[in-house]
Design a protein around this motif. Structure first.
Motif, PDB file in Angstrom:
ATOM      1  N   PHE A  69     -88.793  47.012  27.558  1.00 18.21           N
ATOM      2  CA  PHE A  69     -87.594  46.986  26.724  1.00 18.21           C
ATOM      3  C   PHE A  69     -86.977  45.597  26.820  1.00 18.21           C
ATOM      4  O   PHE A  69     -87.173  44.893  27.799  1.00 18.21           O
ATOM      5  N   CYS A  70     -86.197  45.242  25.803  1.00 18.39           N
ATOM      6  CA  CYS A  70     -85.494  43.962  25.797  1.00 18.39           C
ATOM      7  C   CYS A  70     -84.678  43.821  27.078  1.00 18.39           C
ATOM      8  O   CYS A  70     -84.028  44.769  27.517  1.00 18.39           O
ATOM      9  N   ASN A 105     -84.249  47.748  22.552  1.00 19.24           N
ATOM     10  CA  ASN A 105     -85.295  47.463  21.572  1.00 19.24           C
ATOM     11  C   ASN A 105     -86.590  47.067  22.265  1.00 19.24           C
ATOM     12  O   ASN A 105     -86.598  46.599  23.406  1.00 19.24           O
ATOM     13  N   THR A 106     -87.678  47.232  21.559  1.00 25.11           N
ATOM     14  CA  THR A 106     -88.978  46.810  22.064  1.00 25.11           C
ATOM     15  C   THR A 106     -89.089  45.295  21.920  1.00 25.11           C
ATOM     16  O   THR A 106     -88.824  44.761  20.849  1.00 25.11           O
ATOM     17  N   PRO A 107     -89.465  44.600  22.984  1.00 26.81           N
ATOM     18  CA  PRO A 107     -89.559  43.139  22.880  1.00 26.81           C
ATOM     19  C   PRO A 107     -90.774  42.703  22.072  1.00 26.81           C
ATOM     20  O   PRO A 107     -91.851  43.257  22.214  1.00 26.81           O
ATOM     21  N   PRO A 126     -86.114  40.062  18.836  1.00 29.02           N
ATOM     22  CA  PRO A 126     -85.802  38.813  18.123  1.00 29.02           C
ATOM     23  C   PRO A 126     -84.309  38.472  18.109  1.00 29.02           C
ATOM     24  O   PRO A 126     -83.935  37.311  18.301  1.00 29.02           O
ATOM     25  N   ALA A 127     -83.432  39.468  17.899  1.00 26.03           N
ATOM     26  CA  ALA A 127     -81.992  39.190  17.828  1.00 26.03           C
ATOM     27  C   ALA A 127     -81.448  38.671  19.157  1.00 26.03           C
ATOM     28  O   ALA A 127     -80.680  37.702  19.193  1.00 26.03           O
TER      29      ALA A 127
END
Length: 131
Positions: A22-23, A30-32, A57-58
């Protein structure tokens, strides 16, 4: 494992994404899809396993905001200290690398992964020479 390049590629990238499912930004699940330096390469950060984190990405773009600081606190377990521009300090610790589910993520596959188990014959009677 480290690299002489600036980008995280190949097996090094796979190892980091396995470690970070995970991020790593707090409150983001989110999935990295990005692997980036904790201490930026431009500031002297090395391209290696301990100075890397998986990010969505964010969040990867957000950490480039002026005033955002990060540092590696420990390597095992991998723990990073994050100080966003808000002045609050967070700690992000990677989950442990155990279990067949995590192993399956590394090798891929559609069904459950069943590791090969050596077969041992049960102790029994020995054959004796017949007379």
């Amino acid at each position: 494992m480290d690299s002489k390049e600036r980008l995280f590629k190949g097996q090094l990238r796979q190892m980091i994404l396995l470690r970070d499912p995970f991020c790593r930004t707090p409150h983001c699940n989110n999935t990295p899809s990005h692997v980036d330096h904790v201490m930026q390469h431009a500031k002297g950060g090395q391209t290696d396993y301990s100075n890397a984190s998986g990010r969505c990405p964010a969040c990867n773009l957000a950490k480039e905001t002026p005033g955002w600081e990060e540092e590696v606190v420990s390597e095992a377990p991998h723990k990073i200290r994050i100080r966003p521009t808000s002045g609050v300090e967070y700690a992000s610790t990677s989950p442990t690398l155990v279990g067949l589910v995590r192993l399956e993520q590394l090798i891929g596959g559609d069904g459950p992964f069943i590791p090969p188990v050596p077969v041992k014959k049960p102790p029994g009677r020995r054959k004796t020479a017949s007379k």
